[in-house]
Design a protein around this motif. Structure first.
Motif, PDB file in Angstrom:
ATOM      1  N   ALA A  87      -2.762 -39.072 -35.014  1.00  0.00           N
ATOM      2  CA  ALA A  87      -3.836 -39.958 -34.582  1.00  0.00           C
ATOM      3  C   ALA A  87      -5.098 -39.583 -35.346  1.00  0.00           C
ATOM      4  CB  ALA A  87      -4.054 -39.816 -33.094  1.00  0.00           C
ATOM      5  N   THR A  88      -5.781 -40.583 -35.866  1.00  0.00           N
ATOM      6  CA  THR A  88      -6.969 -40.299 -36.657  1.00  0.00           C
ATOM      7  C   THR A  88      -8.229 -40.836 -35.996  1.00  0.00           C
ATOM      8  OG1 THR A  88      -6.705 -42.336 -37.878  1.00  0.00           O
ATOM      9  CG2 THR A  88      -5.669 -40.383 -38.802  1.00  0.00           C
ATOM     10  N   MET A  89      -8.094 -41.197 -34.722  1.00  0.00           N
ATOM     11  CA  MET A  89      -9.264 -41.725 -34.048  1.00  0.00           C
ATOM     12  C   MET A  89      -9.985 -40.597 -33.313  1.00  0.00           C
ATOM     13  SD  MET A  89      -9.487 -45.002 -34.618  1.00  0.00           S
ATOM     14  CE  MET A  89      -9.105 -44.514 -36.287  1.00  0.00           C
ATOM     15  N   ASP A  90     -11.291 -40.748 -33.226  1.00  0.00           N
ATOM     16  CA  ASP A  90     -12.099 -39.723 -32.589  1.00  0.00           C
ATOM     17  C   ASP A  90     -11.999 -39.860 -31.068  1.00  0.00           C
ATOM     18  OD1 ASP A  90     -14.139 -38.076 -31.663  1.00  0.00           O
ATOM     19  OD2 ASP A  90     -15.232 -38.332 -33.542  1.00  0.00           O
ATOM     20  N   LEU A  92     -13.629 -38.555 -28.734  1.00  0.00           N
ATOM     21  CA  LEU A  92     -14.877 -38.569 -27.962  1.00  0.00           C
ATOM     22  C   LEU A  92     -15.665 -39.858 -28.163  1.00  0.00           C
ATOM     23  CD1 LEU A  92     -15.989 -34.880 -28.527  1.00  0.00           C
ATOM     24  CD2 LEU A  92     -15.093 -35.892 -26.436  1.00  0.00           C
ATOM     25  N   LEU A  93     -15.090 -40.746 -28.965  1.00  0.00           N
ATOM     26  CA  LEU A  93     -15.722 -42.047 -29.143  1.00  0.00           C
ATOM     27  C   LEU A  93     -14.869 -43.096 -28.431  1.00  0.00           C
ATOM     28  CD1 LEU A  93     -17.427 -40.564 -31.261  1.00  0.00           C
ATOM     29  CD2 LEU A  93     -17.007 -42.411 -32.844  1.00  0.00           C
ATOM     30  N   THR A  94     -15.487 -44.221 -28.074  1.00  0.00           N
ATOM     31  CA  THR A  94     -14.714 -45.301 -27.473  1.00  0.00           C
ATOM     32  C   THR A  94     -13.928 -45.997 -28.584  1.00  0.00           C
ATOM     33  OG1 THR A  94     -16.396 -46.974 -27.821  1.00  0.00           O
ATOM     34  CG2 THR A  94     -16.553 -45.691 -25.780  1.00  0.00           C
ATOM     35  N   GLU A  97     -16.347 -47.981 -30.667  1.00  0.00           N
ATOM     36  CA  GLU A  97     -17.182 -47.124 -31.529  1.00  0.00           C
ATOM     37  C   GLU A  97     -16.396 -46.618 -32.730  1.00  0.00           C
ATOM     38  OE1 GLU A  97     -20.249 -45.272 -28.168  1.00  0.00           O
ATOM     39  OE2 GLU A  97     -18.393 -44.240 -28.665  1.00  0.00           O
ATOM     40  N   THR A 101     -17.400 -47.489 -36.528  1.00  0.00           N
ATOM     41  CA  THR A 101     -17.693 -46.424 -37.495  1.00  0.00           C
ATOM     42  C   THR A 101     -16.906 -46.651 -38.785  1.00  0.00           C
ATOM     43  OG1 THR A 101     -18.037 -44.889 -35.693  1.00  0.00           O
ATOM     44  CG2 THR A 101     -17.701 -43.934 -37.859  1.00  0.00           C
ATOM     45  N   LEU A 133     -13.276 -44.038 -23.642  1.00  0.00           N
ATOM     46  CA  LEU A 133     -13.102 -43.001 -24.651  1.00  0.00           C
ATOM     47  C   LEU A 133     -11.637 -42.948 -25.060  1.00  0.00           C
ATOM     48  CD1 LEU A 133     -15.292 -40.015 -23.396  1.00  0.00           C
ATOM     49  CD2 LEU A 133     -15.920 -41.980 -24.809  1.00  0.00           C
TER      50      LEU A 133
ATOM     51  N   THR B  21     -24.044 -43.127 -41.344  1.00  0.00           N
ATOM     52  CA  THR B  21     -22.926 -43.454 -40.441  1.00  0.00           C
ATOM     53  C   THR B  21     -22.268 -42.179 -39.917  1.00  0.00           C
ATOM     54  OG1 THR B  21     -22.512 -45.453 -41.715  1.00  0.00           O
ATOM     55  CG2 THR B  21     -20.753 -44.728 -40.253  1.00  0.00           C
ATOM     56  N   ARG B  25     -22.065 -40.819 -36.097  1.00  0.00           N
ATOM     57  CA  ARG B  25     -20.805 -40.508 -35.423  1.00  0.00           C
ATOM     58  C   ARG B  25     -20.870 -39.130 -34.773  1.00  0.00           C
ATOM     59  NH1 ARG B  25     -16.483 -37.173 -37.112  1.00  0.00           N
ATOM     60  NH2 ARG B  25     -14.553 -37.626 -35.994  1.00  0.00           N
ATOM     61  N   ILE B  28     -23.119 -39.097 -31.673  1.00  0.00           N
ATOM     62  CA  ILE B  28     -22.468 -39.676 -30.484  1.00  0.00           C
ATOM     63  C   ILE B  28     -21.504 -38.643 -29.894  1.00  0.00           C
ATOM     64  CG2 ILE B  28     -20.943 -41.497 -29.614  1.00  0.00           C
ATOM     65  CD1 ILE B  28     -21.956 -43.323 -31.812  1.00  0.00           C
ATOM     66  N   ARG B  29     -20.718 -38.023 -30.766  1.00  0.00           N
ATOM     67  CA  ARG B  29     -19.812 -36.957 -30.318  1.00  0.00           C
ATOM     68  C   ARG B  29     -20.568 -35.870 -29.586  1.00  0.00           C
ATOM     69  NH1 ARG B  29     -14.643 -35.600 -32.552  1.00  0.00           N
ATOM     70  NH2 ARG B  29     -15.075 -33.478 -31.965  1.00  0.00           N
ATOM     71  N   ARG B  32     -21.508 -36.346 -26.135  1.00  0.00           N
ATOM     72  CA  ARG B  32     -20.373 -36.376 -25.198  1.00  0.00           C
ATOM     73  C   ARG B  32     -19.802 -34.986 -24.974  1.00  0.00           C
ATOM     74  NH1 ARG B  32     -18.647 -41.933 -27.110  1.00  0.00           N
ATOM     75  NH2 ARG B  32     -20.397 -43.049 -26.237  1.00  0.00           N
ATOM     76  N   GLY B  97      -6.314 -35.354 -37.825  1.00  0.00           N
ATOM     77  CA  GLY B  97      -6.087 -36.459 -38.758  1.00  0.00           C
ATOM     78  C   GLY B  97      -7.350 -37.190 -39.177  1.00  0.00           C
ATOM     79  N   VAL B  98      -8.446 -36.951 -38.441  1.00  0.00           N
ATOM     80  CA  VAL B  98      -9.690 -37.688 -38.707  1.00  0.00           C
ATOM     81  C   VAL B  98     -10.101 -37.593 -40.175  1.00  0.00           C
ATOM     82  CG1 VAL B  98     -12.112 -37.883 -38.073  1.00  0.00           C
ATOM     83  CG2 VAL B  98     -10.435 -37.249 -36.358  1.00  0.00           C
ATOM     84  N   ARG B 101      -8.223 -39.841 -42.457  1.00  0.00           N
ATOM     85  CA  ARG B 101      -8.718 -41.212 -42.327  1.00  0.00           C
ATOM     86  C   ARG B 101      -9.974 -41.386 -43.179  1.00  0.00           C
ATOM     87  NH1 ARG B 101      -7.346 -45.997 -41.010  1.00  0.00           N
ATOM     88  NH2 ARG B 101      -6.325 -45.354 -39.091  1.00  0.00           N
TER      89      ARG B 101
END
Lengths: 322, 273
Positions: A87-90, A92-94, A97, A101, A133, B21, B25, B28-29, B32, B97-98, B101
């Motif tokens: 998974a490459t999605m953050d 802590l972000l929705t 979001e 991004t 999230l 950007t 990001r 925002i992190r 949270r 993985g972020v 990406r």
């Protein structure tokens, strides 16, 4: 025919003493789906990482959407979408979001990114979860969000690395539907999978890789035909020995009886079938069912990736039509 | 020729946009992860109690209260410790993985690390604010006018920005989040304690004294004491670095940024290729 959307020739890559890729070449025509099929460690992910500019090949070269993946990486990156295994999605972000991004990183601008994000969330049935999230998403939702993220800039070529590995059957079916919808829209797709049924259902062409080599390629039908001959199977209403024996003799030397059916190789496919049906009718044999059976892709897979030392089938299938 | 100029301008514009950007990001992190922010505030606050009262009660400073001497030092400590968060966050990103990406997106190669560093800089501001309130509560006061106090805070922020790059560097070379946490603790502890934060380096053994005198932490703390007018405590050391603490802080911070930032960009864009 125009230049292929993906064209790789003789890619090789080692990690220390591990030869992840030995020699992989493949071409994917624009607007088609190609499945890279292989077991874990066969070299699928390494191939995808090279084609998506994440990894340099030690040898060979590749072009994606018309650009060289090493020399023109920035141009390639603006034209591809990638969904990796992890998974490459953050978290802590929705969901929204995350997509916004990615949109901003693709230089769509703030307003446009928001619009695209909303549209994609809608398309992948994630609108209800848009403001949640990602850490609260299920596995299937994450994969769909990942897929949505790789589409935000309308890529010409989409890479999906094991898009359904680890998903439950329902989520898997949903992913398949999503992928089919994309393909209908004209996107070129290269997907990797260890699942034969996935390759069979989604791909126009299949490239089987094993231990860093291409061991077979072709359409699903060509692959099946290259392995085994088709079989004809005659099933009787009941297991009457006399009739079974009659049919067995009719089907030739290689015929085998099992239960109330007799099967034999059908070297000429439909022609063989027509002949057999004619002869059965002539001899007045009442049958329950007559049909042709093709070897399953499973058999193809185990034959071409056979590690027991038997010679493999030729790398390129020569069989004709299905 | 003009086409090339347009191209370069476009690249610069996109690069800045990417950095913005990325910063957005990470911010925002950051908002949270209040537990992490809270943690980085809590440790320096504990230090106020530990060193201000537990040890501080036994430490005599000529001409005033030890806590007034200590507080600028603890401002620097709080900044030092927030670099732990940066290192851990970068290492976490790298192992997930972020980063893959991001690498497949048409982003300027420097954007992600710059964004990380800028966001840690912004997130450091509230931490410093809490420390200032803490200082005011225990009797510390800026005594040399608002202008100089603001100058001092800017200097602390510049120091924080430089130290943040060290955090990014550790995050990039460490194998994972836990490793990053351990590795970054070593320089932060050494830099924090072999300095003029708690005691006068003049009383240290010679070899430690040299480190303490040229430690950027000592420089920024001494500059802070000067600009806040907390000029109690030991007499000037008679070493150039601490006799000109503002220049030393500026110089060392710029050296760190100029050397470390490009290394980070290179490490990030070449990792695993």
């Amino acid at each position: 025919m125009s230049a292929p959307a993906i064209s790789a020739s003789h890619l090789a890559r080692s990690f220390g003493t591990t030869h992840a890729l030995v020699d992989v070449s493949l071409d994917v025509e624009a607007g088609t789906v190609c499945a890279l099929l292989g077991r874990n460690g066969a070299g699928k992910t390494t191939t995808v990482r090279i084609l998506t500019t994440l990894l340099r090949a030690n040898a060979g070269h590749a072009r994606v959407a018309g650009f060289d993946v090493t020399e023109q990486a920035p141009q390639v990156r603006t034209r591809i979408g990638v969904t990796g295994q992890t998974a490459t999605m953050d978290e802590l972000l929705t969901g929204a979001e995350n997509l916004e991004t990615i949109g901003r990183f693709c230089h769509l601008g703030a307003a446009n990114s928001r619009r695209r994000a909303a549209a994609l969330l809608e398309q992948f049935d994630l609108t209800a979860a848009a403001r949640q999230l990602v850490k609260n998403y299920s596995g299937g939702m994450r994969r769909r969000l990942d897929l949505a993220a790789s589409l935000i800039h309308d890529p010409e070529v989409l890479f999906l690395d094991e898009p359904t590995t680890g998903l439950d059957p329902v989520s898997r079916a949903e992913m398949w539907t999503s992928i089919r919808t994309l393909v209908a829209g004209g996107t070129t797709v290269l997907l990797t999978t260890q699942y034969l049924d996935e390759a069979d259902r989604l791909a126009d062409t299949i490239v089987v890789v094993d231990r860093g080599l291409v061991v077979a390629e072709g359409t699903p039908e060509q692959l099946k035909a290259s392995i085994g001959r088709a079989f004809i199977r005659v099933t009787l209403p009941e297991a009457d020995p006399a009739t079974l024996e009659k049919v067995r003799r009719l089907l030739g030397e290689e015929a085998e009886v099992s239960g109330r059916s007799v099967s034999a190789p059908a070297p000429h496919g439909l022609t063989t079938l027509e002949e057999v049906v004619g002869q059965l009718r002539e001899q007045g044999v009442t049958v329950h069912e007559v049909g042709l059976e093709h070897p399953s892709l499973d058999e193809v897979f185990s034959t071409v990736t056979d590690h027991s030392g038997h010679p493999n089938v030729p790398a390129t299938s020569t069989a004709g039509k299905a | 020729m003009s086409e090339m100029t347009v191209h370069t301008q476009g690249q610069l514009r996109n690069g800045l946009l990417d950095a913005y950007t990325a910063t957005r990001r990470f911010l925002i992190r950051g908002t949270r992860q209040l537990d992490v922010v809270l943690g980085s505030v809590l440790i320096p606050v504990i230090f106020v109690v530990l060193f201000g009262y537990v040890f501080g009660s036994s430490i005599r400073i000529p001409g005033g209260n030890y806590r007034s001497y200590l507080m600028p030092g603890l401002f620097a400590m709080s900044i030092l410790f927030s670099s732990n968060n940066v290192a851990v966050a970068v290492a976490t990103d790298m192992s997930e993985g972020v980063v893959d990406r991001f690498r497949t997106l048409p982003i300027a190669r420097s954007a992600i690390v710059i964004g990380r560093s800028l966001s840690s800089f912004v997130l450091g501001i509230p931490v410093l604010a809490v420390m200032i309130l803490c200082g005011l509560a225990v009797g510390w006061r800026p005594e040399d006018g608002l202008g100089n106090a603001i100058l001092a805070l800017l200097l602390f922020e510049l120091f924080g920005f430089a130290i943040g790059w060290l955090g990014v560097l550790v995050g990039l070379v460490a194998g994972g989040a836990q490793a990053a946490d351990v590795i970054i603790s070593i320089p932060t502890f050494l830099l924090g304690f072999i300095s003029s934060v708690f005691v006068d380096p003049a009383l240290m053994p010679a070899w430690l004294r040299v480190i303490a005198y040229w430690n950027p932490v000592s420089a920024v703390v001494t500059a802070g004491r000067q600009l806040f007018g907390n000029t109690i405590g030991p007499a000037p050391a008679g070493v150039w670095s601490l006799d000109h603490p503002i220049a030393t802080t500026l110089g060392l911070a710029l050296i760190i940024i100029v050397v470390v930032a490009p290394i980070c960009v290179r490490l990030y864009s070449h990792s695993e290729r």
